[in-house]
Design a protein around this motif. Structure first.
Motif, mmCIF file in Angstrom:
data_model
loop_
_atom_site.group_PDB
_atom_site.id
_atom_site.type_symbol
_atom_site.label_atom_id
_atom_site.label_comp_id
_atom_site.label_asym_id
_atom_site.label_seq_id
_atom_site.Cartn_x
_atom_site.Cartn_y
_atom_site.Cartn_z
ATOM 1 N N ARG A 186 0.835 -1.197 0.000
ATOM 2 C CA ARG A 186 0.000 0.000 0.000
ATOM 3 C C ARG A 186 0.872 1.250 0.000
ATOM 4 O O ARG A 186 2.076 1.203 0.292
ATOM 5 C CB ARG A 186 -0.925 0.010 1.234
ATOM 6 C CG ARG A 186 -1.854 -1.188 1.324
ATOM 7 C CD ARG A 186 -2.800 -1.263 0.133
ATOM 8 N NE ARG A 186 -3.624 -0.076 0.021
ATOM 9 C CZ ARG A 186 -4.792 0.080 0.646
ATOM 10 N NH1 ARG A 186 -5.270 -0.902 1.408
ATOM 11 N NH2 ARG A 186 -5.495 1.183 0.498
ATOM 12 N N THR A 187 0.236 2.391 -0.330
ATOM 13 C CA THR A 187 0.944 3.670 -0.432
ATOM 14 C C THR A 187 0.008 4.775 0.040
ATOM 15 O O THR A 187 -1.210 4.713 -0.173
ATOM 16 C CB THR A 187 1.379 3.941 -1.889
ATOM 17 O OG1 THR A 187 2.229 2.893 -2.332
ATOM 18 C CG2 THR A 187 2.127 5.273 -1.994
ATOM 19 N N PHE A 188 0.577 5.796 0.675
ATOM 20 C CA PHE A 188 -0.196 7.007 0.928
ATOM 21 C C PHE A 188 0.643 8.223 0.521
ATOM 22 O O PHE A 188 1.873 8.181 0.527
ATOM 23 C CB PHE A 188 -0.665 7.132 2.399
ATOM 24 C CG PHE A 188 0.407 7.408 3.401
ATOM 25 C CD1 PHE A 188 0.968 8.671 3.535
ATOM 26 C CD2 PHE A 188 0.848 6.407 4.257
ATOM 27 C CE1 PHE A 188 1.944 8.939 4.485
ATOM 28 C CE2 PHE A 188 1.824 6.658 5.196
ATOM 29 C CZ PHE A 188 2.369 7.932 5.310
ATOM 30 N N TYR A 189 -0.073 9.289 0.125
ATOM 31 C CA TYR A 189 0.539 10.541 -0.314
ATOM 32 C C TYR A 189 0.360 11.585 0.776
ATOM 33 O O TYR A 189 -0.744 11.740 1.311
ATOM 34 C CB TYR A 189 -0.117 11.001 -1.614
ATOM 35 C CG TYR A 189 0.299 12.393 -2.064
ATOM 36 C CD1 TYR A 189 1.495 12.573 -2.773
ATOM 37 C CD2 TYR A 189 -0.492 13.499 -1.793
ATOM 38 C CE1 TYR A 189 1.869 13.854 -3.182
ATOM 39 C CE2 TYR A 189 -0.133 14.772 -2.208
ATOM 40 C CZ TYR A 189 1.059 14.941 -2.902
ATOM 41 O OH TYR A 189 1.432 16.193 -3.303
ATOM 42 N N LEU A 190 1.426 12.308 1.131
ATOM 43 C CA LEU A 190 1.374 13.315 2.170
ATOM 44 C C LEU A 190 1.154 14.683 1.540
ATOM 45 O O LEU A 190 1.926 15.102 0.666
ATOM 46 C CB LEU A 190 2.662 13.317 2.989
ATOM 47 C CG LEU A 190 2.774 14.402 4.068
ATOM 48 C CD1 LEU A 190 1.705 14.199 5.135
ATOM 49 C CD2 LEU A 190 4.161 14.410 4.694
ATOM 50 N N GLY A 191 0.111 15.364 1.970
ATOM 51 C CA GLY A 191 -0.170 16.706 1.494
ATOM 52 C C GLY A 191 -0.574 17.583 2.653
ATOM 53 O O GLY A 191 -0.560 17.171 3.816
ATOM 54 N N GLN A 192 -0.938 18.829 2.361
ATOM 55 C CA GLN A 192 -1.368 19.738 3.389
ATOM 56 C C GLN A 192 -2.518 20.578 2.867
ATOM 57 O O GLN A 192 -2.599 20.884 1.679
ATOM 58 C CB GLN A 192 -0.225 20.634 3.861
ATOM 59 C CG GLN A 192 0.395 21.500 2.780
ATOM 60 C CD GLN A 192 1.582 22.288 3.292
ATOM 61 O OE1 GLN A 192 2.099 22.027 4.359
ATOM 62 N NE2 GLN A 192 2.017 23.270 2.521
ATOM 63 N N ALA A 193 -3.424 20.915 3.790
ATOM 64 C CA ALA A 193 -4.596 21.689 3.435
ATOM 65 C C ALA A 193 -4.391 23.149 3.832
ATOM 66 O O ALA A 193 -3.746 23.421 4.834
ATOM 67 C CB ALA A 193 -5.830 21.136 4.131
#
Length: 421
Positions: free
Chosen positions: A414-421
């Motif tokens: 699995r993979t997750f993407y790190l972002g910011q709001a």
């Protein structure tokens, strides 16, 4: 010199060196005692029968086995409580359990049983040779067992070399759920709070403390230049009350001229207009009036051009299945994550994984300002980070790695993407 707070898995060479040092004493005792015992065997022929006197072999062999057993149980007991053996001390490594603490008797026994399976089989064969007095074919019975047994032990010890998870575990380590760390190249987890360590090990980028000048405790205003004095009555009341939204000016900075509002009441300022006197408040008891600069101010006003506080970025992760989550301070990610001691308030993020490529508690995320610290919890299939420029870096188990927004974290399949709001 600074202390290295990272964890360093022990290499196959150091593991083998420690094992050889640990094996030499019992091996030497067994070889010497059994050699003495076999040399003392006497053979007597009586008619068609041959009688062997094995008293010396039983005595010497028994002493050798007893000394070996005492040595093994002593070393295993010390290793179970501290992760130390004579070889581990000399090579600078420590054995630990799956969480980085002392391995315990069960783990040490299982690792030793798997490693020495071939030698144990050879010892059982030697006992059968003595019991059934198969002395003439003894060499042909024991040699095919001793040599493969020794080769098996060496192969098991260095099997971590073929481990895909950064050479962290050998075959016996995986079976016993154990770990071995190099305490000369990194920290000793047994004495520093396990794999996670104390929270002070996670570096935090805290802003420096800044001093703020108080308008109340600031320096006294400089006296006004000499000029005509406008007469005023001592009992004069203010011509206009100060509006509630008006604020008192800041104390005089060193590089600026004193504000005009600090001129005494009734004196003219460079513009030519007199400054109205500040309102006076009655003092209890009727002993005159007293005024404080904050008494006529309801709230602090923002200076023109200063701007408000900067908005704080909210970190979010988006899984490869499209689900989106806002991160708390501490987050555990896995198939069915469970917090350790001190992590009862961690956010638990369970990820569906039909192929079971994700460990139960696979990752620990610690938000820190503009990014997160990602720590692989000694997962079976490992983790990696791909930065925005496309560089992929495997995560060392137990070592926090700082990840910035725009990066992707891979854990299992699995993979997750790190972002910011």
């Amino acid at each position: 010199m600074g202390v290295n707070l990272q964890l360093a898995p022990a290499t196959a060479g150091k593991r083998l060196g420690a094992a050889v040092i640990d094996w030499l004493p019992p091996l030497a005792v067994l070889v010497v005692t059994f050699a003495i015992g076999f040399a003392g065997i006497t053979r007597t022929r009586s008619g068609q029968f041959i009688t062997y006197d094995t008293a010396s072999l039983v005595l010497s062999g028994g002493i050798g086995l007893a000394l070996t057993a005492v040595y093994l149980f002593t070393v295993m007991g010390i290793e179970a409580r501290t992760g130390k053996t004579p070889g581990n001390l000399l090579m600078g490594i420590r054995s630990a359990d799956n969480d980085g603490y002392a391995p315990g008797a069960g783990t040490v026994f299982l690792r030793g049983l798997i490693t020495g399976a071939g030698i144990i089989l050879a010892l059982l064969a030697a006992v059968l040779v003595v019991v059934f007095r198969w002395f003439e074919p003894a060499l042909f019975i024991l040699a095919p067992l001793v040599l493969p047994g020794a080769a098996w032990a060496v192969l098991v010890v260095v099997s971590c070399h073929w481990d895909k998870n950064s050479g962290l575990r050998g075959w016996h380590d995986k079976a016993a759920k154990a770990l071995v760390f190099d305490v000369k190249a990194g920290r000793n987890p047994i004495t520093t709070g396990g794999i996670q360590g104390p929270y002070s090990f996670a570096p935090l980028d805290l802003p420096p403390v800044q001093q703020v000048l108080s308008p109340v405790a600031g320096p006294q205003p400089a006296p006004a230049p000499p000029g005509p004095v406008v007469a005023s009555s001592p009992a004069r009341t203010p011509s206009a009350p100060t509006p509630p939204s008006q604020t008192m000016p800041y104390a005089q900075p060193a590089s600026f001229a004193p504000p005009a509002a600090h001129a005494p009441a009734g004196q003219p300022v460079p513009g030519g207009l007199p400054v109205p006197a500040a309102p006076s408040l009655p003092v209890q008891g009727g002993q005159g009036t007293q005024h404080h600069v904050d008494d006529d101010v309801e709230r602090t006003q923002v200076r023109p051009g200063a701007g408000g506080p900067q908005p704080v970025a909210v970190l979010r992760i988006r899984l490869d299945d499209g689900r989106d989550f806002q991160l708390d301070r501490s987050v555990l990610v896995g198939r069915n994550p469970v917090g350790q001691a001190g992590e009862q308030h961690a956010q638990l993020l369970a990820v569906d994984d039909p192929g079971r490529s994700i460990s139960k508690t696979h990752l620990h995320l610690l938000t820190d300002g503009a990014g997160i610290w990602v720590t692989d919890r000694n997962s079976t299939n490992g983790s990696a980070v791909t930065t925005p420029d496309g560089a992929r870096t495997p995560l060392a188990p137990g070592v926090p790695t700082f990840v910035t927004p725009g990066s992707s974290v891979h854990f299992g399949d699995r993979t997750f993407y790190l972002g910011q709001a």
